[in-house]
Design a protein around this motif. Structure first.
Motif, PDB file in Angstrom:
ATOM      1  N   VAL A   1       0.862  -1.192   0.000  1.00 12.03           N
ATOM      2  CA  VAL A   1       0.000   0.000   0.000  1.00 12.03           C
ATOM      3  C   VAL A   1       0.894   1.237   0.000  1.00 12.03           C
ATOM      4  O   VAL A   1       2.115   1.132   0.212  1.00 12.03           O
ATOM      5  N   SER A   2       0.312   2.401  -0.221  1.00 15.49           N
ATOM      6  CA  SER A   2       1.163   3.580  -0.464  1.00 15.49           C
ATOM      7  C   SER A   2       1.785   4.164   0.808  1.00 15.49           C
ATOM      8  O   SER A   2       2.824   4.801   0.742  1.00 15.49           O
ATOM      9  N   ARG A   3       1.120   4.015   1.936  1.00 18.71           N
ATOM     10  CA  ARG A   3       1.530   4.624   3.216  1.00 18.71           C
ATOM     11  C   ARG A   3       1.615   6.164   3.083  1.00 18.71           C
ATOM     12  O   ARG A   3       2.394   6.820   3.757  1.00 18.71           O
TER      13      ARG A   3
ATOM     14  N   SER B   1      -1.093   8.143   3.496  1.00 16.48           N
ATOM     15  CA  SER B   1      -2.318   8.761   4.032  1.00 16.48           C
ATOM     16  C   SER B   1      -2.046  10.003   4.870  1.00 16.48           C
ATOM     17  O   SER B   1      -2.794  10.981   4.768  1.00 16.48           O
TER      18      SER B   1
ATOM     19  N   SER C   1     -12.690  10.604   7.869  1.00 13.92           N
ATOM     20  CA  SER C   1     -12.382   9.189   7.599  1.00 13.92           C
ATOM     21  C   SER C   1     -12.429   8.375   8.896  1.00 13.92           C
ATOM     22  O   SER C   1     -12.893   7.234   8.908  1.00 13.92           O
TER      23      SER C   1
ATOM     24  N   ASP D   1      -7.943  11.834  10.743  1.00 12.35           N
ATOM     25  CA  ASP D   1      -8.799  12.666   9.893  1.00 12.35           C
ATOM     26  C   ASP D   1     -10.210  12.598  10.462  1.00 12.35           C
ATOM     27  O   ASP D   1     -10.759  11.500  10.599  1.00 12.35           O
TER      28      ASP D   1
ATOM     29  N   ASP E   1      -2.320   9.929  10.372  1.00 14.51           N
ATOM     30  CA  ASP E   1      -3.247  10.465   9.369  1.00 14.51           C
ATOM     31  C   ASP E   1      -4.591  10.866   9.974  1.00 14.51           C
ATOM     32  O   ASP E   1      -5.560  11.063   9.225  1.00 14.51           O
TER      33      ASP E   1
ATOM     34  N   PHE F   1      -7.189   1.816  -7.035  1.00  8.84           N
ATOM     35  CA  PHE F   1      -6.382   2.762  -6.251  1.00  8.84           C
ATOM     36  C   PHE F   1      -7.054   4.149  -6.240  1.00  8.84           C
ATOM     37  O   PHE F   1      -7.175   4.790  -5.194  1.00  8.84           O
TER      38      PHE F   1
ATOM     39  N   TRP G   1     -15.275   4.403  11.882  1.00 14.36           N
ATOM     40  CA  TRP G   1     -15.738   3.737  13.115  1.00 14.36           C
ATOM     41  C   TRP G   1     -17.250   3.546  13.106  1.00 14.36           C
ATOM     42  O   TRP G   1     -17.770   2.504  13.501  1.00 14.36           O
TER      43      TRP G   1
HETATM   44  C1  LIG Z   1     -11.926   2.486  11.671  1.00 12.20           C
HETATM   45  C2  LIG Z   1     -11.152   3.204  10.602  1.00 12.20           C
HETATM   46  C3  LIG Z   1     -10.563   4.424  10.899  1.00 12.20           C
HETATM   47  C4  LIG Z   1      -9.843   5.104   9.914  1.00 12.20           C
HETATM   48  N1  LIG Z   1      -9.285   6.314  10.232  1.00 12.20           N
HETATM   49  C5  LIG Z   1      -8.622   7.018   9.278  1.00 12.20           C
HETATM   50  C6  LIG Z   1      -8.054   8.294   9.579  1.00 12.20           C
HETATM   51  O1  LIG Z   1      -8.162   8.808  10.684  1.00 12.20           O
HETATM   52  N2  LIG Z   1      -7.370   8.916   8.597  1.00 12.20           N
HETATM   53  C7  LIG Z   1      -7.221   8.389   7.343  1.00 12.20           C
HETATM   54  O2  LIG Z   1      -6.565   9.014   6.515  1.00 12.20           O
HETATM   55  N3  LIG Z   1      -7.788   7.220   7.035  1.00 12.20           N
HETATM   56  C8  LIG Z   1      -8.470   6.509   7.953  1.00 12.20           C
HETATM   57  N4  LIG Z   1      -9.012   5.290   7.620  1.00 12.20           N
HETATM   58  C9  LIG Z   1      -8.966   4.846   6.213  1.00 12.20           C
HETATM   59  C10 LIG Z   1      -7.799   3.961   5.798  1.00 12.20           C
HETATM   60  O3  LIG Z   1      -7.637   2.911   6.701  1.00 12.20           O
HETATM   61  C11 LIG Z   1      -6.467   4.711   5.636  1.00 12.20           C
HETATM   62  O4  LIG Z   1      -6.635   5.883   4.877  1.00 12.20           O
HETATM   63  C12 LIG Z   1      -5.440   3.836   4.938  1.00 12.20           C
HETATM   64  O5  LIG Z   1      -5.275   2.642   5.641  1.00 12.20           O
HETATM   65  C13 LIG Z   1      -4.151   4.570   4.827  1.00 12.20           C
HETATM   66  O6  LIG Z   1      -3.095   3.756   4.408  1.00 12.20           O
HETATM   67  P1  LIG Z   1      -2.361   3.956   2.999  1.00 12.20           P
HETATM   68  O7  LIG Z   1      -2.027   5.372   2.766  1.00 12.20           O
HETATM   69  O8  LIG Z   1      -1.247   2.977   2.988  1.00 12.20           O
HETATM   70  O9  LIG Z   1      -3.548   3.533   2.043  1.00 12.20           O
HETATM   71  P2  LIG Z   1      -3.587   3.094   0.501  1.00 12.20           P
HETATM   72  O10 LIG Z   1      -4.233   1.758   0.444  1.00 12.20           O
HETATM   73  O11 LIG Z   1      -2.295   3.240  -0.152  1.00 12.20           O
HETATM   74  O12 LIG Z   1      -4.638   4.109  -0.096  1.00 12.20           O
HETATM   75  C14 LIG Z   1      -4.271   5.258  -0.852  1.00 12.20           C
HETATM   76  C15 LIG Z   1      -4.895   6.480  -0.246  1.00 12.20           C
HETATM   77  O13 LIG Z   1      -6.316   6.408  -0.352  1.00 12.20           O
HETATM   78  C16 LIG Z   1      -6.936   6.972   0.810  1.00 12.20           C
HETATM   79  N5  LIG Z   1      -7.715   5.921   1.456  1.00 12.20           N
HETATM   80  C17 LIG Z   1      -7.536   4.590   1.352  1.00 12.20           C
HETATM   81  N6  LIG Z   1      -8.505   3.925   2.017  1.00 12.20           N
HETATM   82  C18 LIG Z   1      -9.294   4.869   2.563  1.00 12.20           C
HETATM   83  C19 LIG Z   1     -10.483   4.829   3.360  1.00 12.20           C
HETATM   84  N7  LIG Z   1     -11.048   3.671   3.737  1.00 12.20           N
HETATM   85  N8  LIG Z   1     -11.034   5.996   3.751  1.00 12.20           N
HETATM   86  C20 LIG Z   1     -10.485   7.183   3.379  1.00 12.20           C
HETATM   87  N9  LIG Z   1      -9.392   7.282   2.610  1.00 12.20           N
HETATM   88  C21 LIG Z   1      -8.801   6.150   2.217  1.00 12.20           C
HETATM   89  C22 LIG Z   1      -5.801   7.480   1.708  1.00 12.20           C
HETATM   90  O14 LIG Z   1      -5.573   8.848   1.437  1.00 12.20           O
HETATM   91  C23 LIG Z   1      -4.619   6.639   1.247  1.00 12.20           C
HETATM   92  O15 LIG Z   1      -3.400   7.253   1.474  1.00 12.20           O
HETATM   93  C24 LIG Z   1      -9.741   4.570   8.598  1.00 12.20           C
HETATM   94  C25 LIG Z   1     -10.333   3.327   8.322  1.00 12.20           C
HETATM   95  C26 LIG Z   1     -11.025   2.659   9.315  1.00 12.20           C
HETATM   96  C27 LIG Z   1     -11.654   1.333   8.985  1.00 12.20           C
END
Ligand SMILES: Cc1cc2nc3c(=O)[nH]c(=O)nc-3n(C[C@H](O)[C@H](O)[C@H](O)COP(=O)(O)OP(=O)(O)OC[C@H]3O[C@@H](n4cnc5c(N)ncnc54)[C@H](O)[C@@H]3O)c2cc1C
Length: 405
Positions: free
Chosen positions: A39-41, A43, A175, A172, A170, A72, A180
């Motif tokens: 995943v991208s990490r 966020s 989100s 937010d 992250d 994506f 939740w």
């Molecule tokens: C209970 C719960 C709480 C969460 N709290 C947050 C939070 O406080 N802040 C937050 O940024 N995300 C939150 N998320 C969403 C998501 O889990 C994270 O954005 C994601 O795991 C970030 O990892 P990544 O950048 O490696 O994601 P990647 O899989 O690489 O995704 C790419 C980008 O897409 C966006 N994205 C991906 N999945 C989601 C999603 N489900 N909702 C919104 N954006 C998403 C992010 O900007 C992310 O960087 C939450 C999800 C759950 C189930």
């Protein structure tokens, strides 16, 4: 090594590196692996706008056809969807903030145990400790852990969401709160998310499970009842208007520009053409304070944003801890107009709620700016994600995201 970019340059580099793997994202993204390579990490960088969603989408579409990276792009769009959804229903945020679930000392003590990684489930303890140590959890782990908290431990979702908010790099408001609520079954009627041992074994790397001492979930747990039919959630009457884009600044007046954590890249925003006399960086001290990893990440990201703003606008960047300090700095500088990127529903907007009136009493005007991405896409986030995606996905497939930053 696992890294979460905290500067604009490192975020752009990570984006480049991640895009090499992006065609495999749809197949691999649900797997929870050590170091989270698939995943991208990004966020935290995207949430605080070291880089923007528009930049991420445009870079992906420059490299691949839409259908190759569609999954994506959908994930990237979830953030805006949740934001747009909450923007129309600010009472959902206010109600969560006002919840008194922590008042019961027994509940509070049980929450502390699960949050510290002292629960009966090995893998949930592993995730609890990963969150405390790094400020990050994979999306699937967030879903499992939130589900464990709510449905297996019977704890209030609001307290779990507050714990996440304090620790996630992250964090937010949209989100997190709505993620939740979704797991608790309060977001989408008829949908509750229950973590099962089978699903965890399928998607979690065997070495993580072994290291954690196994799954340790009670298989007989059933999900708690979901949505107590909340009519306000679908009541879109009285929808608050989203603010318009840039107001024209009065060139005769000295300008101050506000830099804050919701947009750490002013030089690519609507504010870029302004010529401020000073940039005021608003750095409030939240209660409770952020965790150490989050405080460190924010410290680096803020310093990076301040350096870039000073270079772009050619003026001093001064840190202010309170709205009153910002007013004082404006008066001292003889500022007549203040501009800021309009914050979304959440703590920053709450902290600045009374500030426009304070400025007005000093004869200082406030211009609220919004990125085109937000003003063009977010109004479509009125109901479910897929109607939203059908509209904005089509728009992005046709015209890309250039010009939406
Ligand atoms: C209970 C719960 C709480 C969460 N709290 C947050 C939070 O406080 N802040 C937050 O940024 N995300 C939150 N998320 C969403 C998501 O889990 C994270 O954005 C994601 O795991 C970030 O990892 P990544 O950048 O490696 O994601 P990647 O899989 O690489 O995704 C790419 C980008 O897409 C966006 N994205 C991906 N999945 C989601 C999603 N489900 N909702 C919104 N954006 C998403 C992010 O900007 C992310 O960087 C939450 C999800 C759950 C189930």
């Amino acid at each position: 090594m696992m890294e979460f970019p905290a500067t604009r340059q490192s975020a752009l580099q990570r984006l480049d590196e991640f895009l090499e793997e992006a065609p495999h994202y749809a197949a691999r993204r649900n797997h929870v692996l050590p170091g989270h390579p698939q995943v991208s990490r990004l966020s935290a960088a995207i949430r605080h706008r070291l880089i923007t969603e528009a930049e991420v989408v445009e870079a992906a579409l420059q490299k691949y056809p839409f259908r190759v990276v569609e999954k994506f792009l959908q994930e990237v769009l979830w953030r805006g969807y949740w934001k747009g959804w909450l923007e129309r229903r600010p009472w959902v945020w206010d109600g969560y903030g006002a919840s008194d679930a922590a008042m019961d000392p027994e509940v509070a003590a049980a929450c502390c145990e699960v949050a510290a990684g002292r629960s009966p489930s090995g893998i949930m303890n592993h995730f609890a400790r990963e969150l405390l140590a790094t400020g990050y959890l994979h999306n699937h782990a967030r879903m499992w852990w939130a589900s464990y908290w709510i449905h297996h431990c019977g704890l209030p979702w609001e307290l779990g969401a507050r714990h996440f908010f304090r620790h996630l790099l992250d964090a937010d408001p949209a989100s997190n709160t709505l993620g939740w609520r979704w797991v608790a079954g309060e977001q989408t009627r008829g949908k509750t998310y229950l973590a099962t041992a089978q699903n965890i074994r399928k998607f979690c790397a065997p070495e993580l499970l072994e290291q954690a001492g196994g799954v340790g979930l009670d298989e007989h747990v059933v999900a708690r009842d979901g949505l107590a039919d909340d009519p306000t959630v679908d009541d879109l009457n009285g929808l608050p208007e989203l603010p318009n884009e840039a107001e024209e600044p009065d060139p005769q007046r000295r300008i101050a520009l506000i830099l804050h954590d919701e947009d750490l890249c002013l030089e690519t925003s609507q504010a870029a053409p302004l010529r401020p006399a000073v940039v005021l960086q608003f750095v409030p001290e939240p209660e409770p304070p952020p965790s150490e990893p989050r405080a460190q990440w924010l410290g680096q990201a803020r310093a990076d944003a301040a350096r870039r703003a000073a270079a772009h606008f050619g003026c001093e960047v001064r840190v202010c801890r309170t709205p009153e300090a910002m007013t004082g700095a404006c008066v001292a500088e003889g500022v007549g107009s203040v501009f800021l990127m309009e914050p979304f529903v959440g703590p920053l907007r709450d902290q600045l709620r009374e500030w426009p009136a304070d400025l007005l009493t000093r004869g200082i005007s406030l211009g609220r700016l919004r990125r085109r991405w937000d003003s063009v896409l977010l109004p479509h986030a009125s109901r479910g994600f897929f109607p939203f995606w059908n509209k904005v996905g089509r728009m992005l497939a046709k015209s890309g995201a250039e010009g939406l930053s």
